[in-house]
Design a protein around this motif. Structure first.
Motif, mmCIF file in Angstrom:
data_model
loop_
_atom_site.group_PDB
_atom_site.id
_atom_site.type_symbol
_atom_site.label_atom_id
_atom_site.label_comp_id
_atom_site.label_asym_id
_atom_site.label_seq_id
_atom_site.Cartn_x
_atom_site.Cartn_y
_atom_site.Cartn_z
ATOM 1 N N ALA A 188 15.040 47.760 59.845
ATOM 2 C CA ALA A 188 13.609 47.562 59.601
ATOM 3 C C ALA A 188 13.337 47.264 58.129
ATOM 4 O O ALA A 188 12.499 46.409 57.802
ATOM 5 N N GLY A 189 14.031 47.969 57.230
ATOM 6 C CA GLY A 189 13.854 47.718 55.798
ATOM 7 C C GLY A 189 14.223 46.298 55.431
ATOM 8 O O GLY A 189 13.548 45.642 54.629
ATOM 9 N N LYS A 190 15.313 45.805 56.040
ATOM 10 C CA LYS A 190 15.766 44.430 55.793
ATOM 11 C C LYS A 190 14.736 43.423 56.313
ATOM 12 O O LYS A 190 14.333 42.503 55.597
ATOM 13 N N VAL A 191 14.314 43.601 57.557
ATOM 14 C CA VAL A 191 13.452 42.606 58.210
ATOM 15 C C VAL A 191 12.045 42.606 57.615
ATOM 16 O O VAL A 191 11.460 41.541 57.376
ATOM 17 N N ALA A 227 14.628 47.686 68.788
ATOM 18 C CA ALA A 227 14.173 46.664 69.736
ATOM 19 C C ALA A 227 12.891 45.986 69.253
ATOM 20 O O ALA A 227 12.773 44.758 69.309
ATOM 21 N N PHE A 228 11.932 46.765 68.774
ATOM 22 C CA PHE A 228 10.682 46.175 68.274
ATOM 23 C C PHE A 228 10.945 45.326 67.026
ATOM 24 O O PHE A 228 10.357 44.256 66.852
ATOM 25 N N THR A 229 11.835 45.804 66.159
ATOM 26 C CA THR A 229 12.143 45.058 64.933
ATOM 27 C C THR A 229 12.791 43.720 65.261
ATOM 28 O O THR A 229 12.425 42.678 64.714
ATOM 29 N N GLU A 230 13.768 43.742 66.162
ATOM 30 C CA GLU A 230 14.451 42.496 66.512
ATOM 31 C C GLU A 230 13.530 41.536 67.253
ATOM 32 O O GLU A 230 13.622 40.316 67.077
ATOM 33 N N CYS A 231 12.646 42.081 68.078
ATOM 34 C CA CYS A 231 11.708 41.209 68.793
ATOM 35 C C CYS A 231 10.744 40.546 67.795
ATOM 36 O O CYS A 231 10.345 39.393 67.975
ATOM 37 N N TYR A 232 10.390 41.268 66.753
ATOM 38 C CA TYR A 232 9.573 40.663 65.683
ATOM 39 C C TYR A 232 10.340 39.537 65.002
ATOM 40 O O TYR A 232 9.786 38.461 64.727
ATOM 41 N N GLN A 233 11.631 39.769 64.715
ATOM 42 C CA GLN A 233 12.443 38.711 64.099
ATOM 43 C C GLN A 233 12.419 37.435 64.933
ATOM 44 O O GLN A 233 12.320 36.327 64.400
ATOM 45 N N ILE A 234 12.517 37.598 66.238
ATOM 46 C CA ILE A 234 12.609 36.440 67.134
ATOM 47 C C ILE A 234 11.261 35.749 67.302
ATOM 48 O O ILE A 234 11.166 34.522 67.274
ATOM 49 N N THR A 235 10.196 36.538 67.471
ATOM 50 C CA THR A 235 8.896 35.963 67.844
ATOM 51 C C THR A 235 7.928 35.789 66.682
ATOM 52 O O THR A 235 6.976 35.021 66.781
ATOM 53 N N ASP A 236 8.151 36.541 65.598
ATOM 54 C CA ASP A 236 7.221 36.564 64.469
ATOM 55 C C ASP A 236 5.829 37.066 64.874
ATOM 56 O O ASP A 236 4.830 36.781 64.222
ATOM 57 N N LEU A 275 19.673 34.773 50.771
ATOM 58 C CA LEU A 275 19.801 36.039 51.494
ATOM 59 C C LEU A 275 18.456 36.507 52.037
ATOM 60 O O LEU A 275 18.392 37.084 53.128
ATOM 61 N N THR A 276 17.384 36.258 51.302
ATOM 62 C CA THR A 276 16.048 36.619 51.794
ATOM 63 C C THR A 276 15.722 35.839 53.059
ATOM 64 O O THR A 276 15.180 36.386 54.035
ATOM 65 N N GLU A 277 16.059 34.568 53.062
ATOM 66 C CA GLU A 277 15.829 33.732 54.249
ATOM 67 C C GLU A 277 16.636 34.261 55.441
ATOM 68 O O GLU A 277 16.101 34.398 56.552
ATOM 69 N N LEU A 278 17.901 34.595 55.224
ATOM 70 C CA LEU A 278 18.745 35.067 56.326
ATOM 71 C C LEU A 278 18.286 36.422 56.862
ATOM 72 O O LEU A 278 18.361 36.685 58.066
ATOM 73 N N HIS A 279 17.785 37.270 55.985
ATOM 74 C CA HIS A 279 17.315 38.591 56.416
ATOM 75 C C HIS A 279 16.162 38.489 57.404
ATOM 76 O O HIS A 279 15.987 39.376 58.252
ATOM 77 N N GLY A 280 15.379 37.453 57.295
ATOM 78 C CA GLY A 280 14.218 37.329 58.179
ATOM 79 C C GLY A 280 14.550 36.808 59.561
ATOM 80 O O GLY A 280 13.705 36.853 60.453
ATOM 81 N N GLN A 281 15.780 36.327 59.757
ATOM 82 C CA GLN A 281 16.144 35.694 61.020
ATOM 83 C C GLN A 281 16.967 36.638 61.902
ATOM 84 O O GLN A 281 17.664 37.511 61.412
ATOM 85 N N PHE A 282 16.877 36.418 63.210
ATOM 86 C CA PHE A 282 17.693 37.169 64.163
ATOM 87 C C PHE A 282 18.972 36.374 64.374
ATOM 88 O O PHE A 282 18.978 35.345 65.053
ATOM 89 N N LEU A 283 20.069 36.835 63.776
ATOM 90 C CA LEU A 283 21.319 36.075 63.760
ATOM 91 C C LEU A 283 22.516 36.964 64.130
ATOM 92 O O LEU A 283 23.399 37.214 63.319
ATOM 93 N N PRO A 284 22.550 37.469 65.368
ATOM 94 C CA PRO A 284 23.657 38.358 65.736
ATOM 95 C C PRO A 284 25.008 37.661 65.754
ATOM 96 O O PRO A 284 26.050 38.324 65.722
ATOM 97 N N ASP A 285 25.006 36.334 65.800
ATOM 98 C CA ASP A 285 26.263 35.579 65.865
ATOM 99 C C ASP A 285 26.774 35.170 64.491
ATOM 100 O O ASP A 285 27.782 34.470 64.388
ATOM 101 N N ILE A 286 26.098 35.592 63.436
ATOM 102 C CA ILE A 286 26.478 35.163 62.082
ATOM 103 C C ILE A 286 26.735 36.389 61.217
ATOM 104 O O ILE A 286 25.878 37.263 61.067
ATOM 105 N N SER A 287 27.942 36.468 60.658
ATOM 106 C CA SER A 287 28.250 37.541 59.718
ATOM 107 C C SER A 287 28.213 36.967 58.306
ATOM 108 O O SER A 287 28.677 35.838 58.084
ATOM 109 N N VAL A 288 27.655 37.731 57.400
ATOM 110 C CA VAL A 288 27.455 37.254 56.032
ATOM 111 C C VAL A 288 28.171 38.198 55.068
ATOM 112 O O VAL A 288 27.807 39.370 54.948
ATOM 113 N N LEU A 289 29.184 37.668 54.390
ATOM 114 C CA LEU A 289 29.939 38.445 53.397
ATOM 115 C C LEU A 289 29.486 37.988 52.012
ATOM 116 O O LEU A 289 29.542 36.793 51.708
#
Length: 628
Positions: free
Chosen positions: A372-375, A221-230, A561-575
């Motif tokens: 957390a490692g990703k973000v 929760a804290f990690t995802e909130c950081y993704q959203i709010t920075d 991929l680095t750019e995408l890792h920093g964003q909160f994107l639950p609606d996007i799957s990346v293969l």
């Protein structure tokens, strides 16, 4: 009851003369706990722990309750009286016992969920948000009154509601709650990590027990909130949770222990609370005064004459001025004080550690560390997740069957739906963090086995235990989230994610069936299954599939991929893969997705309808983010 009755000779004699006493660890045997807790609730109108069941040799209960004092008092039957009278009833009136067990068996049969003709819709999401809004505490965050539990699955759900619908109220509830919990005594300001729950509305006085699953889910929760709010605050708390878990809950092999007790030396919280004078003895007058002022320590204390450090009514910026310090210097001084207090605290008698290693709870921490490692772009967190995952793969599979518990080189109990679903989550988070197709292949294999073992082919949904498990009086199928999300909830979300990544829609079809079988449960109480409702957001709202084909060392691929890792994107799957051939081994639909001019090529699809591929990273990001 352990001390009052089970260590008492009179009780022991009664038990041993007329009964076979069986003690069950509900964390090792949640299947047993689930069945008999349901029986207790049906018989008495309520449940709880300790759970006490009197049953026939056929495992059918004829009497149930929770806490029994040794002797009857305050209207509660005593254990000695119950043992005596139930034995007499069992031996002298078998017809009555038979009637009771028949009514129990019939009642259990009626609780089995069957398919509804209706299907869940986004109305359930709306209803859950409304219910959370009504329960939300605008002053202290959280939901409901004391005792207050973190319930991180509610926060994870609200973050997705914000993302999909730009629901700022949902985000505000999450932010208020995370700040309030991190300021409160439920958070260990000296050694980090969250306790299990708060006994009061303001999160001040915790039940001091620390659970692995709470810290894993709150880390998410804290990690995802950081993704959203920075906002660096969320990253700071997330990394402090990791520091605590790695220091105090990690085995030498890299797996994670289950819990740390609340008590030490027979007193709850003794390890964690402070005498006012003691703080000054450790820190000295000047630093002690600063720490005591900031963390609300007083000579009278806030917990049975002692002090629980907290920041509930603290405004650090105003205190910086009061002490003539810059905000940076203030933080440096407080960190120096914290380290000194931790060093002193470590000389105390440490609480008991429940060192059993549970597959399900370990999987939650692995998923959280991978995220957390990703973000935070921290290889050490990814390495810790990887090490724990290898531990599970090496130690918790027997003849290719996942097991539930490891302790002292002993592995026991066939894994439950929670173990499979949570481990599937761990593999998907590991894939998202590393884009290792090996992790995705393991996720698919595990999902297939989960379906084979637990799926109800008649009505749909996942049973709690597998078709190969010990037969109990009832096979439970749980959808309500308790202290942690239910196995069905997590399985539903992960199968939707897996379908998006692989294009194999039979995974999502299983979730679709669950929208019918659990319709009545969730329609009745949407708030009880907020994690499951994430799957509705993923299936009912527009989602995108991104396929990236390019060399692993290509700077263009790495930049994207680095750019995408920093964003909160639950609606996007990346293969991601190096070639169409490699991708097709795990996602058959990607066989035709070739590179253009031997450059990293990006395909952006919405519900598997794809736009023209591009090698332009900026253009690809605009398509992904929906800005062109």
């Amino acid at each position: 009851m352990a001390h009052e009755s089970f260590e008492d000779e009179e009780v022991a004699r009664l038990l041993n003369d007329h009964y076979i006493a069986i003690k069950v660890d509900r964390e090792e045997r949640p299947d047993v706990d689930a069945v008999y807790m349901k029986v207790c609730q049906m018989m008495t109108g309520q449940g709880g722990w300790p759970l006490t069941i009197f049953m026939t040799p056929d495992k059918i209960p004829f009497y149930a309750g929770t806490y029994f004092p040794k002797k009857s008092k305050h209207g509660m039957p005593g254990l000695t009286d119950a043992l005596t009278q139930l034995y007499k009833k069992y031996t002298s009136d078998p017809n009555h016992i038979h009637e009771v067990i028949k009514s129990v068996t019939d009642a259990l049969a009626q609780t089995v969920a069957t398919k509804s003709n209706n299907r869940l819709t986004l109305n359930s999401v709306k209803e859950a948000v409304n219910q959370l809004g009504k329960l939300f505490d605008p002053e202290y965050g959280g939901f409901g009154s004391a005792p207050k539990f973190p319930a991180p699955q509610n926060l994870l759900f609200l973050l997705r509601k914000y993302h999909f619908d730009d629901d700022t109220t949902a985000l505000e509830m999450v932010e208020k709650t995370l700040h309030a919990m991190a300021d409160g005594g439920i958070y260990d300001h000296v050694g980090f990590g969250f306790a299990r729950y708060s006994t009061d509305r303001a999160w001040l006085v915790p039940h001091f027990e620390k659970m692995l699953y709470d810290n894993a889910l709150l880390l998410m929760a804290f990690t995802e909130c950081y993704q959203i709010t920075d906002d660096p605050f969320y990253r700071q708390v997330a990394e402090q949770i990791i520091t605590f878990v790695m220091r105090e809950m990690t085995s030498s092999e890299g797996a994670f222990y289950s819990a740390i007790d609340a008590d030490s030396e027979g007193e709850e919280g003794k390890y964690y609370v402070w005498d006012y004078e003691e703080v000054f003895e450790i820190l000295g007058e000047e630093l002690g005064d600063l720490y005591a002022t900031i963390y609300n320590l007083t000579p009278y204390g806030n917990f049975e004459g002692k002090n629980i450090p907290n920041l509930i009514h603290t405004n650090s910026s105003s205190f910086a001025d009061e002490f003539g310090l810059t905000p940076t210097t203030l933080q440096e001084e407080l960190e120096k004080a914290r380290k000194a207090l931790l060093q002193s605290r470590e000389k105390r008698v440490y609480p008991h550690v429940d060192d059993k290693i549970l597959t399900s709870w370990n999987a939650l921490m692995i998923a959280a560390l991978a995220k957390a490692g990703k973000v935070f772009k921290q290889e050490k967190y990814l390495a810790a997740a990887e090490k724990a995952l290898r531990f599970i793969e090496s130690n918790l599979f027997r003849d290719n069957r996942l097991m539930a518990r490891y302790r002292d080189e002993e592995v026991r109990y066939l894994a439950y739906i929670d173990d499979y679903a949570f481990l599937l989550w761990a593999y998907l988070e590991q894939y998202d963090a590393t884009f290792s197709l090996d992790a995705l292949k393991k996720a698919k294999a595990l999902a297939n086995e989960m379906i084979d073992l637990f799926w109800d082919h008649k009505n749909g949904g996942f049973f709690f235990n597998g078709h190969d498990s010990e037969e109990l009086i009832s096979r439970e199928k749980e959808i309500y989230d308790g202290a942690l999300p239910s196995g069905n909830s997590v399985a539903a979300v992960m199968l939707v994610r897996l379908a998006s990544l692989t294009g194999e829609m039979e995974y999502q079809e299983k979730t679709e069936e669950m929208y019918a079988i659990f319709f009545n449960d969730i329609n009745h109480y949407a708030l009880g299954s907020t994690f499951f409702l994430q799957s509705l957001l993923l299936t009912e709202q527009p989602t995108k599939e991104v396929v990236v084909v390019g060399k692993g060392n290509d700077p263009a691929r790495q930049e994207l991929l680095t750019e995408l890792h920093g964003q909160f994107l639950p609606d996007i799957s990346v293969l991601v893969g190096e070639s169409a051939e490699e991708l097709s081994s795990v996602a058959p639909f990607a066989a035709a997705y070739k590179k253009i001019d031997n450059q990293t090529t990006i395909y952006v699809c919405e519900n598997f309808a794809c736009q023209q591929p591009t090698t332009d990273i900026e253009k690809a990001l605009k398509m992904i983010y929906g800005r062109g």
